[in-house]
Write a protein that holds these residues in place. Structure first.
Motif, PDB file in Angstrom:
ATOM      1  N   LEU A   1      82.394 146.912  13.055  1.00 37.39           N
ATOM      2  CA  LEU A   1      82.645 148.277  13.527  1.00 37.39           C
ATOM      3  C   LEU A   1      83.514 149.032  12.537  1.00 37.39           C
ATOM      4  O   LEU A   1      83.324 150.234  12.323  1.00 37.39           O
ATOM      5  CB  LEU A   1      83.308 148.262  14.903  1.00 37.39           C
ATOM      6  N   GLU A   2      84.475 148.341  11.962  1.00 37.89           N
ATOM      7  CA  GLU A   2      85.325 149.013  10.971  1.00 37.89           C
ATOM      8  C   GLU A   2      84.470 149.471   9.791  1.00 37.89           C
ATOM      9  O   GLU A   2      84.611 150.598   9.301  1.00 37.89           O
ATOM     10  CB  GLU A   2      86.433 148.066  10.498  1.00 37.89           C
ATOM     11  N   MET A   3      83.553 148.623   9.364  1.00 34.29           N
ATOM     12  CA  MET A   3      82.652 149.007   8.271  1.00 34.29           C
ATOM     13  C   MET A   3      81.795 150.193   8.693  1.00 34.29           C
ATOM     14  O   MET A   3      81.593 151.149   7.929  1.00 34.29           O
ATOM     15  CB  MET A   3      81.772 147.818   7.893  1.00 34.29           C
ATOM     16  N   PHE A   4      81.313 150.158   9.914  1.00 33.40           N
ATOM     17  CA  PHE A   4      80.479 151.246  10.409  1.00 33.40           C
ATOM     18  C   PHE A   4      81.250 152.563  10.392  1.00 33.40           C
ATOM     19  O   PHE A   4      80.775 153.586   9.889  1.00 33.40           O
ATOM     20  CB  PHE A   4      80.019 150.912  11.838  1.00 33.40           C
ATOM     21  N   ILE A   5      82.466 152.542  10.960  1.00 27.35           N
ATOM     22  CA  ILE A   5      83.267 153.768  11.041  1.00 27.35           C
ATOM     23  C   ILE A   5      83.599 154.292   9.639  1.00 27.35           C
ATOM     24  O   ILE A   5      83.484 155.496   9.364  1.00 27.35           O
ATOM     25  CB  ILE A   5      84.562 153.517  11.852  1.00 27.35           C
ATOM     26  N   CYS A   6      83.987 153.399   8.756  1.00 28.77           N
ATOM     27  CA  CYS A   6      84.353 153.841   7.398  1.00 28.77           C
ATOM     28  C   CYS A   6      83.148 154.437   6.671  1.00 28.77           C
ATOM     29  O   CYS A   6      83.263 155.449   5.973  1.00 28.77           O
ATOM     30  CB  CYS A   6      84.927 152.682   6.583  1.00 28.77           C
ATOM     31  N   THR A   7      81.988 153.822   6.846  1.00 26.13           N
ATOM     32  CA  THR A   7      80.801 154.333   6.155  1.00 26.13           C
ATOM     33  C   THR A   7      80.377 155.672   6.721  1.00 26.13           C
ATOM     34  O   THR A   7      80.082 156.614   5.986  1.00 26.13           O
ATOM     35  CB  THR A   7      79.636 153.334   6.241  1.00 26.13           C
TER      36      THR A   7
ATOM     37  N   PHE B   1      84.669 145.110   1.858  1.00 25.35           N
ATOM     38  CA  PHE B   1      85.598 146.190   1.547  1.00 25.35           C
ATOM     39  C   PHE B   1      86.217 145.950   0.188  1.00 25.35           C
ATOM     40  O   PHE B   1      86.284 144.819  -0.291  1.00 25.35           O
ATOM     41  CB  PHE B   1      86.737 146.234   2.585  1.00 25.35           C
ATOM     42  N   GLN B   2      86.681 147.021  -0.441  1.00 20.77           N
ATOM     43  CA  GLN B   2      87.443 146.831  -1.678  1.00 20.77           C
ATOM     44  C   GLN B   2      88.911 147.158  -1.460  1.00 20.77           C
ATOM     45  O   GLN B   2      89.768 146.705  -2.206  1.00 20.77           O
ATOM     46  CB  GLN B   2      86.871 147.672  -2.825  1.00 20.77           C
ATOM     47  N   SER B   3      89.225 147.961  -0.441  1.00 19.37           N
ATOM     48  CA  SER B   3      90.622 148.238  -0.087  1.00 19.37           C
ATOM     49  C   SER B   3      90.608 148.743   1.348  1.00 19.37           C
ATOM     50  O   SER B   3      89.549 148.858   1.954  1.00 19.37           O
ATOM     51  CB  SER B   3      91.246 149.254  -1.042  1.00 19.37           C
TER      52      SER B   3
ATOM     53  N   ARG C   1      87.126 141.381   4.882  1.00 20.45           N
ATOM     54  CA  ARG C   1      88.088 142.189   5.605  1.00 20.45           C
ATOM     55  C   ARG C   1      89.338 142.345   4.781  1.00 20.45           C
ATOM     56  O   ARG C   1      89.833 141.390   4.204  1.00 20.45           O
ATOM     57  CB  ARG C   1      88.423 141.517   6.931  1.00 20.45           C
ATOM     58  N   VAL C   2      89.856 143.572   4.692  1.00 20.74           N
ATOM     59  CA  VAL C   2      91.079 143.800   3.908  1.00 20.74           C
ATOM     60  C   VAL C   2      92.278 143.741   4.834  1.00 20.74           C
ATOM     61  O   VAL C   2      92.326 144.441   5.818  1.00 20.74           O
ATOM     62  CB  VAL C   2      91.031 145.181   3.224  1.00 20.74           C
TER      63      VAL C   2
END
Lengths: 279, 358
Positions: free
Chosen positions: A89-95, B306-308, B357-358
């Motif tokens: 979900l974090e990846m989804f939100i960031c993207t 992620f990179q950061s 995961r960062v």
């Protein structure tokens, strides 16, 4: 590396209307079929605009998510489902935020009913922080779908449709992540809010069902999946099934990155860079 | 009320005023009137014991109109709310002619105005301003002239999506300061929002050539060149917009089934989801206002790593072959091939450089 074959019943047809056959369930509903034929024509004429999305993420922190473990493809790594959900979900939100800063994210926690947790906002770091604070909780063996649509209807205003070809100021999308293999979601108190929302062409309902391997003798995954797939019968919604690996959850979330007004129908998805004859 | 005729005295700023008693009955209003991006100040002096009489006027310079000839002054009446406005309009017109006459009487300005007249340029304003410094540079006696001309601009070619309302599309003008016959300074008068929008949308800054340079040293040469500069900027914006739109549609046609999102307003962005042998990734295609002269930027982004903090692993790929002469179909085909050929490199980079995961 090839992905494993998905479980047999996940090759669904979005247009399937499903009736409830299992009479041993403790809870019954009034209407089994969801069939709003008047909706079908609207979707051809929706404008393909990249307006703001208000994405309400429905997270399921039931205890099952702490115990259920997903492995990496090679099998070397494993992690609890709730943690992988949070990462994905974090990846989804960031993207989504990187694609368009105006998109907003809200949170609903799925307990025995739906609990509104956070209003939609585009402050992605705050949303992610709140999302990460959700810990697994004990839930009973019921989930009331009525509450989900009731709480969204109360807290989010849907755009008023004048002419479906006119670009709306924003759309509302429910991202429903359900992780229970034994608890069948039911409309326990009617479908009024549900019907109202489903009839609005700027409301979208995407579901990701993450569960143990289906085994009719051991769990209710098949029934649950049929239920979930039937919540929104409209062609534009996405329905994704995740069972086995960490990667498959990330892949499912990546398919949900598309803007509902611009993304293809799920059955048409094709992500190959070049056509097959060039491979 | 009966309108009483009385002889007016125009109180010149530099001469003494009339007696003290009159001062106590007076209300003074100072008006600031725009001309050639400057302001001229007039004072209106009302006698509040005789409100039905028009005010006296104080003009700042040697403007000394014959008030008896003012038609609107004769019909001034409190009953007509527009009375004062009409008087001022007439006075202002006389003031404009006063300045024009001064310019005609000047050798350099007279020449310019004559050329403009022959060229059919009759929309302009001129201001003769007194200079009180002891500088020896001004050779108009003690006067500097300002000439302002509107620049005809066709805004209809601008894409509607620039975010400019009708009110904001104010036609720009050319302001020229003639300090002496050799010291001439042109300036583009344009609203800052319009200038900023046009500059940003074209990547070009709206700059004026120096007087007497490539654009010439007389108004009838310079004005058309200024107009042409704006015409070209708008043309550039319009052309780039349409090319970006065509390119976007061309890409959407062949890759509609991997679209995540695209900019349907300015056509500056298309985002795709790609998958190759089980590895999924996002491709951001960022177009620019200088397209097709410059190529879009390609950014590959991981959906796993992620990179950061809050930043997915991504890499910019700018080294792909490009020619603005290619057709859209050719360009899209080559882009797709490039993406496919770059997957392995990107996959390796994200596995090495990214974290789950960062």
């Amino acid at each position: 590396m090839e992905t494993k074959d998905p479980p047999p019943f996940s090759t669904h047809s979005p247009h399937t209307v499903v009736t409830m056959k299992d009479t041993a369930e403790p809870f019954r509903e009034e209407e089994d079929r969801i069939n709003y034929p008047q909706l079908n024509d609207v979707y051809c004429s929706l404008p393909a605009v990249s307006c703001t999305e208000k994405i309400i993420i429905c997270m399921d922190p039931s205890m099952e998510t702490a115990g259920h473990v997903l492995k990496s493809k090679e099998g070397s790594n494993q992690e609890s489902l709730i943690n992988i959900c949070k990462n994905a979900l974090e990846m989804f939100i960031c993207t989504k935020s990187a694609i368009n800063k105006r998109h907003q994210f809200g949170l609903i926690t799925l307990c025995n009913s739906a609990a509104w947790t956070r209003d939609p906002s585009s402050a992605k770091d705050e949303v992610i922080r709140d999302m990460r604070h959700l810990d697994p909780i004990d839930v009973e063996d019921i989930f009331d779908l009525t509450t989900l649509f009731a709480v969204v209807k109360n807290r989010v205003k849907l755009p008023v449709v004048t002419d479906p070809r006119t670009p709306p100021p924003y759309i509302v999308r429910l991202l429903f992540l359900y992780c229970r293999s034994d608890c069948i979601p039911l409309f326990l108190n009617g479908r009024e809010s549900h019907r109202e929302m489903i009839e609005n062409p700027y409301f979208f309902f995407d579901v990701v069902y993450i569960h143990k391997p289906t085994n009719p003798e051991r769990n209710r995954c098949r029934t649950i999946q049929e239920r979930l797939w039937n919540v929104d019968p409209r062609p534009r919604s996405y329905k994704l099934d995740v069972t086995q690996t960490m990667t498959s959850l990330y892949d499912a979330m990546s398919k949900l990155l598309g803007h509902p007004l611009q993304r293809p129908l799920q059955k048409n998805l094709n992500f190959k860079p070049t056509p097959p004859y060039l491979d | 009320t009966m309108l009483k005729k009385r002889s007016f005295s125009v109180i010149n700023k530099n001469s003494s005023r009339s007696g003290g008693q009159m001062e106590e009955n007076c209300d003074r209003i100072t008006l600031s009137l725009p001309l050639c991006q400057d302001c001229v100040s007039w004072e209106l002096i009302f006698d509040h014991t005789q409100l039905d009489m028009p005010p006296d006027f104080t003009f700042g310079d040697d403007f000394n109109p014959d008030l008896d000839s003012l038609k609107r002054l004769e019909i001034y009446s409190l009953a007509n709310y527009d009375s004062l406005l009409l008087v001022l309009q007439e006075l202002f017109e006389l003031y404009r002619q006063f300045n024009y006459s001064k310019a005609v009487g000047d050798e350099r300005m007279g020449f310019e105005l004559n050329m403009m007249n022959e060229a059919g340029i009759n929309q302009f304003s001129v201001l003769a301003k007194e200079v009180h410094s002891r500088s020896q540079e001004a050779s108009h006696g003690s006067q500097i002239f300002f000439l302002e001309l509107p620049i005809e601009v066709d805004f209809t070619r601008l894409p509607p999506t620039l975010g400019l309302s009708e009110e904001e599309l104010i036609p720009p003008s050319l302001l020229i300061r003639f300090k002496s016959s050799t010291q001439v300074q042109p300036k583009l008068i344009i609203s800052s929002k319009l200038e900023h929008t046009l500059s940003k949308a074209s990547g070009i800054s709206l700059s004026m050539e120096p007087w007497g340079g490539n654009w010439g040293g007389i108004v009838t040469d310079y004005l058309p060149r200024a107009r042409e500069m704006l015409f070209n900027v708008i043309g550039f914006i319009s052309n780039s917009y349409h090319k970006r739109k065509e390119f976007t549609h061309s890409l959407l046609q062949t890759m509609s089934n991997s679209i995540l999102e695209f900019d349907d307003v300015e056509y500056l962005q298309i985002v795709l989801l790609m998958e190759d042998r089980g590895f999924s990734f996002v491709v951001h295609i960022t177009n620019h206002h200088t397209f097709p002269d410059s190529k879009p930027t390609l950014t590959f982004q991981s959906v796993y790593h992620f990179q950061s903090a809050y930043t997915p692993f991504h890499k910019v790929y700018d080294n792909y072959p490009y020619s603005p002469r290619w057709s859209n179909e050719e360009f899209v085909h080559r882009l797709r091939t490039f993406i496919k050929d770059s997957v392995d490199v990107f996959k390796l980079a994200s596995l090495q450089g990214g974290k789950l995961r960062v």
